[in-house]
Design an enzyme around this catalytic site. Sequence first.
Site, short mmCIF file in Angstrom:
data_model
loop_
_atom_site.label_atom_id
_atom_site.label_comp_id
_atom_site.label_asym_id
_atom_site.label_seq_id
_atom_site.Cartn_x
_atom_site.Cartn_y
_atom_site.Cartn_z
N GLY A 22 0.86 -1.18 0.00
CA GLY A 22 0.00 0.00 0.00
C GLY A 22 0.89 1.22 0.00
N ALA A 23 0.87 1.96 -1.13
CA ALA A 23 1.73 3.15 -1.23
C ALA A 23 0.90 4.42 -1.14
CB ALA A 23 2.52 3.11 -2.54
N GLY A 24 -0.19 4.33 -0.38
CA GLY A 24 -1.03 5.51 -0.16
C GLY A 24 -0.47 6.35 0.98
N ASP A 74 2.19 -1.54 -4.50
CA ASP A 74 0.80 -1.07 -4.64
C ASP A 74 0.26 -1.64 -5.96
OD1 ASP A 74 -0.79 1.53 -3.16
OD2 ASP A 74 -1.56 0.91 -5.14
N ASN A 112 -11.86 -4.57 2.72
CA ASN A 112 -10.46 -4.70 3.15
C ASN A 112 -10.10 -6.15 3.48
OD1 ASN A 112 -9.98 -2.07 2.65
ND2 ASN A 112 -9.97 -1.39 4.78
N ASN A 155 -7.58 -1.10 8.37
CA ASN A 155 -8.74 -1.19 9.26
C ASN A 155 -9.90 -1.98 8.66
OD1 ASN A 155 -8.30 0.21 11.77
ND2 ASN A 155 -7.94 2.05 10.53
N HIS A 185 -9.33 -1.44 18.19
CA HIS A 185 -9.06 -0.11 17.63
C HIS A 185 -10.37 0.42 17.07
CE1 HIS A 185 -6.88 3.14 15.86
NE2 HIS A 185 -7.00 2.73 14.63
N1 APR Z 1 -2.62 -4.50 -3.21
C1 APR Z 1 -1.78 -3.46 -2.99
N2 APR Z 1 -2.21 -2.21 -2.76
C2 APR Z 1 -3.53 -2.01 -2.72
C3 APR Z 1 -4.48 -3.05 -2.92
C4 APR Z 1 -3.96 -4.35 -3.17
N3 APR Z 1 -4.76 -5.40 -3.37
N4 APR Z 1 -5.72 -2.52 -2.83
C5 APR Z 1 -5.58 -1.20 -2.55
N5 APR Z 1 -4.26 -0.89 -2.50
C6 APR Z 1 -3.64 0.41 -2.26
C7 APR Z 1 -4.34 1.57 -2.97
O1 APR Z 1 -4.01 1.61 -4.36
C8 APR Z 1 -3.81 2.78 -2.20
O2 APR Z 1 -2.66 3.34 -2.81
O3 APR Z 1 -3.71 0.78 -0.90
C9 APR Z 1 -3.45 2.19 -0.83
C10 APR Z 1 -4.27 2.79 0.31
O4 APR Z 1 -3.88 4.11 0.45
P1 APR Z 1 -4.87 5.30 0.89
O5 APR Z 1 -6.13 5.21 0.10
O6 APR Z 1 -4.09 6.56 0.89
O7 APR Z 1 -5.27 4.89 2.39
P2 APR Z 1 -4.41 5.15 3.73
O8 APR Z 1 -4.78 6.45 4.31
O9 APR Z 1 -2.98 4.87 3.43
O10 APR Z 1 -5.01 4.02 4.66
C11 APR Z 1 -4.77 2.66 4.41
O11 APR Z 1 -4.68 2.07 6.71
O12 APR Z 1 -5.07 3.30 8.62
C12 APR Z 1 -5.61 2.38 7.72
O13 APR Z 1 -7.98 2.85 7.76
C13 APR Z 1 -6.81 2.95 7.00
O14 APR Z 1 -7.52 0.86 6.04
C14 APR Z 1 -6.85 2.08 5.77
C15 APR Z 1 -5.37 1.81 5.50
#
Ligand code: APR
Length: 310
Positions: free
Chosen positions: A9-11, A33, A95, A120, A175
């Site tokens: 996850g690179a968000g 990601d 998720n 989460n 949490h």
């Molecule tokens: N494989 C890899 N990456 C994925 C996949 C997957 N199958 N599905 C989604 N992603 C990536 C998305 O492309 C996105 O870049 O996960 C990233 C999530 O990033 P954000 O939308 O910015 O979310 P973020 O604020 O980082 O939160 C991520 O952490 O704290 C928890 O509740 C929050 O569940 C959430 C998670």
Amino acid sequence: MRSKVTVVGAGNVGATTAQRIFERGCADVALVDIVEGLPQGKALDMLESGPVVGSDARVVGSNGYEETAGSDIVVITSGIARKPGMSRDDLLLTNMKIVTSVVQEVVKYSPGCILMPVTNPLDAMAQRAFQVSGFPKNRVVGMAGILDTARFRTFLAEELDVSVESTAAYVLGGHGDTMVPVVGSTTVGGRPIADLLSPSRLAEIVKRTQDGGAEIVGLLKTGSAYYAPSAAVAQMVESILFDKKQILPCTAYLEGEYGIHGLFVGVPVKLGANGIEEVIEFDLTDEESAALQRSAAAVRELVDVMAAAG
Ligand code: APR
């Protein structure tokens, strides 16, 4: 040789976590990601900050898992985040599918790693990661308690006009809204918090802690918190990589501790090279104990929903 940490996850949470680990230079980082170019672009940008921040760590981005091979720790942040009006539980089934597929890939390439779910609803996702990986319980540790505790400590320090470092507290349980700030063992400069704040003011601070994530979501509107969450992950990563054995509130699989069986819930753990090396049980008041049981019941409900969904 440097250790290796994968962040899936690179968000917001994932990229900030990768940055914190990279800047500390404590491990090479693989950032994964599904969005093409996103992890590669962020990883390269981060790598190019190395000469300025003084890090020689490597950071690579990819859409597959080959680059993650041989990781010591895999942090899972992939998934959707909350929008205003959503609870963490609203993210459950989406998720769950993401975490399931990610864990299946991760374990192929890093069968000896420690899994660190962040997605989460956290406790349920940790339970899922544990089931799918088949890992022993010491190698699955969720991030939540340090974050909730940091929020509690921030508010207490602000209220009492003291350094955050002079506050000591633990927030246990799931949490979510049912998390349990353990007021009975909260101290500021060694003095019990009950001697320093009125019960009503303390109750307000406890409530703000419980709603801490929602407060940020309400302000950001397009996503949820990531600076404090990534700081908490970095602390856990360092405690493991440097075998510090810090006692930190984390989400752990309980088999009877605190009277909870077969469930991931936030409790104090000793975090070292082997992951969770011990679950620390400390005395709770009857009220705190009952609140922890209620919190565990809320986690159990989510786990049951996941089981019904397959
Ligand atoms: N494989 C890899 N990456 C994925 C996949 C997957 N199958 N599905 C989604 N992603 C990536 C998305 O492309 C996105 O870049 O996960 C990233 C999530 O990033 P954000 O939308 O910015 O979310 P973020 O604020 O980082 O939160 C991520 O952490 O704290 C928890 O509740 C929050 O569940 C959430 C998670």
